[in-house]
Design an enzyme around this catalytic site. Structure first.
Site, PDB file in Angstrom:
ATOM      1  N   TYR A  58      41.713  29.546  71.166  1.00  0.00           N
ATOM      2  CA  TYR A  58      41.336  30.941  71.405  1.00  0.00           C
ATOM      3  C   TYR A  58      41.189  31.159  72.906  1.00  0.00           C
ATOM      4  O   TYR A  58      40.420  30.460  73.577  1.00  0.00           O
ATOM      5  CB  TYR A  58      40.025  31.310  70.707  1.00  0.00           C
ATOM      6  CG  TYR A  58      39.713  32.774  70.917  1.00  0.00           C
ATOM      7  CD1 TYR A  58      40.384  33.738  70.181  1.00  0.00           C
ATOM      8  CD2 TYR A  58      38.821  33.191  71.899  1.00  0.00           C
ATOM      9  CE1 TYR A  58      40.157  35.087  70.398  1.00  0.00           C
ATOM     10  CE2 TYR A  58      38.584  34.541  72.123  1.00  0.00           C
ATOM     11  CZ  TYR A  58      39.255  35.484  71.377  1.00  0.00           C
ATOM     12  OH  TYR A  58      39.047  36.820  71.596  1.00  0.00           O
ATOM     13  N   ASN A  85      33.003  35.559  73.573  1.00  0.00           N
ATOM     14  CA  ASN A  85      31.743  36.299  73.599  1.00  0.00           C
ATOM     15  C   ASN A  85      30.903  35.948  72.377  1.00  0.00           C
ATOM     16  O   ASN A  85      31.254  35.072  71.580  1.00  0.00           O
ATOM     17  CB  ASN A  85      32.008  37.808  73.683  1.00  0.00           C
ATOM     18  CG  ASN A  85      32.791  38.330  72.495  1.00  0.00           C
ATOM     19  OD1 ASN A  85      32.838  37.723  71.420  1.00  0.00           O
ATOM     20  ND2 ASN A  85      33.432  39.478  72.675  1.00  0.00           N
ATOM     21  N   GLU A 102      21.306  -2.502  44.710  1.00  0.00           N
ATOM     22  CA  GLU A 102      21.472  -1.045  44.608  1.00  0.00           C
ATOM     23  C   GLU A 102      21.831  -0.618  43.180  1.00  0.00           C
ATOM     24  O   GLU A 102      22.030   0.565  42.923  1.00  0.00           O
ATOM     25  CB  GLU A 102      22.547  -0.561  45.590  1.00  0.00           C
ATOM     26  CG  GLU A 102      22.094  -0.643  47.048  1.00  0.00           C
ATOM     27  CD  GLU A 102      23.024   0.106  47.987  1.00  0.00           C
ATOM     28  OE1 GLU A 102      24.163   0.442  47.588  1.00  0.00           O
ATOM     29  OE2 GLU A 102      22.595   0.364  49.132  1.00  0.00           O
ATOM     30  N   HIS A 122      31.002  36.627  85.029  1.00  0.00           N
ATOM     31  CA  HIS A 122      31.707  36.423  83.756  1.00  0.00           C
ATOM     32  C   HIS A 122      31.400  37.537  82.765  1.00  0.00           C
ATOM     33  O   HIS A 122      32.282  37.976  82.021  1.00  0.00           O
ATOM     34  CB  HIS A 122      31.321  35.076  83.151  1.00  0.00           C
ATOM     35  CG  HIS A 122      32.183  33.945  83.617  1.00  0.00           C
ATOM     36  ND1 HIS A 122      33.519  33.856  83.329  1.00  0.00           N
ATOM     37  CD2 HIS A 122      31.887  32.842  84.348  1.00  0.00           C
ATOM     38  CE1 HIS A 122      34.025  32.759  83.856  1.00  0.00           C
ATOM     39  NE2 HIS A 122      33.052  32.130  84.484  1.00  0.00           N
ATOM     40  N   SER A 124      28.664  32.287  79.319  1.00  0.00           N
ATOM     41  CA  SER A 124      28.637  31.210  80.307  1.00  0.00           C
ATOM     42  C   SER A 124      27.348  31.215  81.129  1.00  0.00           C
ATOM     43  O   SER A 124      26.652  32.229  81.225  1.00  0.00           O
ATOM     44  CB  SER A 124      29.845  31.349  81.231  1.00  0.00           C
ATOM     45  OG  SER A 124      30.072  30.155  81.926  1.00  0.00           O
ATOM     46  N   HIS A 161      30.594  -1.692  41.873  1.00  0.00           N
ATOM     47  CA  HIS A 161      30.774  -2.269  43.207  1.00  0.00           C
ATOM     48  C   HIS A 161      30.787  -3.792  43.128  1.00  0.00           C
ATOM     49  O   HIS A 161      31.625  -4.463  43.739  1.00  0.00           O
ATOM     50  CB  HIS A 161      29.637  -1.805  44.138  1.00  0.00           C
ATOM     51  CG  HIS A 161      29.833  -0.444  44.709  1.00  0.00           C
ATOM     52  ND1 HIS A 161      29.879   0.691  43.945  1.00  0.00           N
ATOM     53  CD2 HIS A 161      30.003  -0.030  46.005  1.00  0.00           C
ATOM     54  CE1 HIS A 161      30.066   1.754  44.727  1.00  0.00           C
ATOM     55  NE2 HIS A 161      30.138   1.337  45.987  1.00  0.00           N
ATOM     56  N   ASP A 180      36.352  25.156  87.207  1.00  0.00           N
ATOM     57  CA  ASP A 180      36.868  26.230  86.367  1.00  0.00           C
ATOM     58  C   ASP A 180      38.391  26.290  86.390  1.00  0.00           C
ATOM     59  O   ASP A 180      39.016  26.700  85.412  1.00  0.00           O
ATOM     60  CB  ASP A 180      36.310  27.579  86.823  1.00  0.00           C
ATOM     61  CG  ASP A 180      34.968  27.895  86.189  1.00  0.00           C
ATOM     62  OD1 ASP A 180      34.500  27.100  85.348  1.00  0.00           O
ATOM     63  OD2 ASP A 180      34.376  28.927  86.545  1.00  0.00           O
ATOM     64  N   GLU A 233      25.197  24.597  80.995  1.00  0.00           N
ATOM     65  CA  GLU A 233      26.639  24.409  80.842  1.00  0.00           C
ATOM     66  C   GLU A 233      27.214  23.845  82.142  1.00  0.00           C
ATOM     67  O   GLU A 233      27.933  22.841  82.136  1.00  0.00           O
ATOM     68  CB  GLU A 233      27.291  25.755  80.517  1.00  0.00           C
ATOM     69  CG  GLU A 233      28.806  25.698  80.427  1.00  0.00           C
ATOM     70  CD  GLU A 233      29.435  27.074  80.373  1.00  0.00           C
ATOM     71  OE1 GLU A 233      30.606  27.161  79.970  1.00  0.00           O
ATOM     72  OE2 GLU A 233      28.771  28.074  80.743  1.00  0.00           O
ATOM     73  N   HIS A 234      26.930  24.506  83.252  1.00  0.00           N
ATOM     74  CA  HIS A 234      27.341  24.037  84.578  1.00  0.00           C
ATOM     75  C   HIS A 234      26.084  23.691  85.377  1.00  0.00           C
ATOM     76  O   HIS A 234      25.146  24.496  85.432  1.00  0.00           O
ATOM     77  CB  HIS A 234      28.110  25.113  85.346  1.00  0.00           C
ATOM     78  CG  HIS A 234      29.302  25.655  84.631  1.00  0.00           C
ATOM     79  ND1 HIS A 234      29.245  26.784  83.823  1.00  0.00           N
ATOM     80  CD2 HIS A 234      30.587  25.223  84.588  1.00  0.00           C
ATOM     81  CE1 HIS A 234      30.448  27.025  83.339  1.00  0.00           C
ATOM     82  NE2 HIS A 234      31.281  26.089  83.773  1.00  0.00           N
ATOM     83  N   GLN A 289      29.185  32.823  88.697  1.00  0.00           N
ATOM     84  CA  GLN A 289      28.876  32.674  87.284  1.00  0.00           C
ATOM     85  C   GLN A 289      28.476  34.007  86.666  1.00  0.00           C
ATOM     86  O   GLN A 289      28.883  34.346  85.557  1.00  0.00           O
ATOM     87  CB  GLN A 289      27.730  31.674  87.108  1.00  0.00           C
ATOM     88  CG  GLN A 289      27.463  31.306  85.674  1.00  0.00           C
ATOM     89  CD  GLN A 289      28.705  30.756  85.000  1.00  0.00           C
ATOM     90  OE1 GLN A 289      29.285  29.778  85.429  1.00  0.00           O
ATOM     91  NE2 GLN A 289      29.143  31.422  83.950  1.00  0.00           N
ATOM     92  N   GLN A 313      38.102  38.325  64.509  1.00  0.00           N
ATOM     93  CA  GLN A 313      39.218  38.366  63.562  1.00  0.00           C
ATOM     94  C   GLN A 313      40.244  37.268  63.845  1.00  0.00           C
ATOM     95  O   GLN A 313      40.899  36.761  62.926  1.00  0.00           O
ATOM     96  CB  GLN A 313      39.875  39.743  63.547  1.00  0.00           C
ATOM     97  CG  GLN A 313      40.469  40.225  64.858  1.00  0.00           C
ATOM     98  CD  GLN A 313      39.462  40.980  65.736  1.00  0.00           C
ATOM     99  OE1 GLN A 313      38.267  40.740  65.649  1.00  0.00           O
ATOM    100  NE2 GLN A 313      39.954  41.888  66.551  1.00  0.00           N
TER     101      GLN A 313
END
Length: 437
Positions: free
Chosen positions: A127, A212, A420, A261, A236, A425, A366, A330-331, A258, A189
């Site tokens: 994506y 997003n 067991e 974004h 971000s 087994h 980036d 994240e960063h 940053q 979607q």
């Protein structure tokens, strides 16, 4: 004008709300996304065409990008960008190729051989955000490790522009990475289409890519029932760690790069030093932010993002490490001076990607240094890594036992099966060694 709310070494009981992300309410988002997923699952392409009209303002004649549009893309990308993409590709490919594992082979005992077979995921979905800015760099970040891993089928979804077309730089970058299956579908979607499949888009095994809050929520929802995802990567964020001797213009530029974004992005500053000097430094950063804002665009995102950004003044390295690991950015940009940079890095356990020193700006990661920019956000760096070649492969364990090997292991197997109370087994061992049934 003050852009950053200031906090002087807040105690733990006050820290958590101060480190909260700029996400707002998610209940309505969850319901909206659930409705979109259900519609695409039930209606297929019809829902995708309808949402393209409703959300993107375009009436598409086809979801798939035509060969003609792909071929023409290169003529609309200038030579300087082509050269930049070429260098970025080379660095990203080299770093991710070095990550490709080989399956281990271990003889744990005579007649017992164990190994792992490394195989690529069969079909992956990428994506690529394209709403407020066409992120052609993300094409390289996702498609190159898929290429390195050897994934046989790669599909790319990205929102169409107002004319119903994909940004030519996205198509050009996709062609560099040999991605041929491209669809003009965005938002939740697109995630639904890749997860469930439609008449035009065959379902994938794993979905990758940032987005997003709607895209992130869609990924989370499909991952619970249908399709694997890379991580819950939402809006971000960055945390910059500096000292009073750092360059305030550098710090301001990282915070702003940053914040641009989106309105729900977040930029956090941690200043390690004496209270008086630290506050003076934050004043200098504020002044640098004000100065740089005058020449920047996307101010509608910058101002809203900065409104939820904060500055923390802390006295020492341990306090700095504590706040960094509590936020799990994240960063993470560390600019304390060479010795202190390395000392803090040793203490960091929660971060998506780290940038060391005054010249390691986030923009390098980036775009073109070679590390991946698809990273965990919203505190998920506590448990997730960023995208890598590993993300596009799976490892299948293989074992081969000789009769001698099984015989040597049999007492252990029989004992454990009996304890067991799993008779079948036990029998699977005994029947091979001339025992029962």
């Amino acid at each position: 004008m003050a852009f950053l709310e200031r906090y002087d070494n807040p105690p733990d009981e006050q820290l958590s709300p101060l480190l909260a992300r700029n996400l707002g309410t998610t209940q309505s988002v969850s319901k909206q996304v659930s409705a979109i997923l259900d519609a695409v699952k039930g209606e297929g392409d019809d829902a995708l065409y309808r949402y393209a009209s409703e959300f993107d303002g375009v009436n598409l004649s086809s979801l798939a990008v035509s060969p003609e549009e792909k071929k023409a893309a290169g003529t609309h990308v200038d030579d300087s960008l082509k050269q930049a993409l070429s260098q970025s590709y080379a660095h990203i490919y080299r770093f991710h190729a070095a990550q490709m594992p080989t399956g281990e082979q271990v003889a744990v005992a005579p007649g017992i051989s164990l190994s792992r077979k490394v195989v690529p995921l069969s079909r992956v979905g990428l994506y690529i955000p394209g709403g407020t800015a066409p992120l052609f760099s993300t094409v390289l970040m996702l498609a190159i490790p898929a290429l390195v891993a050897g994934c046989p089928e790669v599909v790319l979804c990205t929102p169409p522009g107002k004319q119903g077309r994909i940004h030519p730089a996205i198509l050009y970058a996709a062609d560099l990475c040999n991605v041929q299956e491209i669809y003009a579908v965005g938002g939740a979607q697109a995630i639904a289409a890749m997860a469930y499949g439609t008449q035009s888009i065959k379902a994938v095994d794993k979905i990758f890519g940032p987005g997003n809050r709607y895209v992130t929520e869609a990924k989370v929802q499909v991952s619970s029932t249908t399709c694997a995802i890379d991580m819950p990567a939402g809006p971000s964020e960055v945390m910059v760690v500096a000292s009073p001797s750092s360059n305030p213009a550098f710090v301001a530029s990282d915070l702003l790069s940053q914040a641009e974004h989106g309105k729900d992005s977040q930029a956090m500053l941690v200043v390690q030093g004496e209270k008086t000097e630290g506050n003076d430094f934050i004043d200098h950063v504020e002044a640098a932010i004000a100065k740089q804002l005058t020449s920047l665009g996307r101010t509608e995102f910058l101002t809203l993002s900065l409104a939820s950004s904060r500055a923390f003044l802390v006295p020492d390295l341990d306090s700095t490490a504590h706040i960094v690991n509590a936020y799990a950015p994240e960063h993470l940009i560390i600019d304390l001076g060479a010795a202190e940079d390395d000392a803090l890095l040793e203490k960091v356990v929660n971060a998506g990607s780290v940038f060391l020193g005054p010249y390691s700006c986030e923009s390098a990661g980036d775009y073109a240094s070679g590390t991946n920019h698809t990273l965990p956000t919203n505190g998920w760096a506590r448990s997730y890594s960023g995208v890598s070649t590993d993300s596009f492969i799976k490892k299948i364990t293989v074992q081969k036992l000789s009769k001698e090997g099984l015989s040597s292991l049999a007492p252990t197997l029989l004992c454990m099966a009996e304890q067991e109370q799993l008779g079948a087994h036990r029998n699977a061992v005994a029947v091979r060694l001339g025992g029962e049934r």
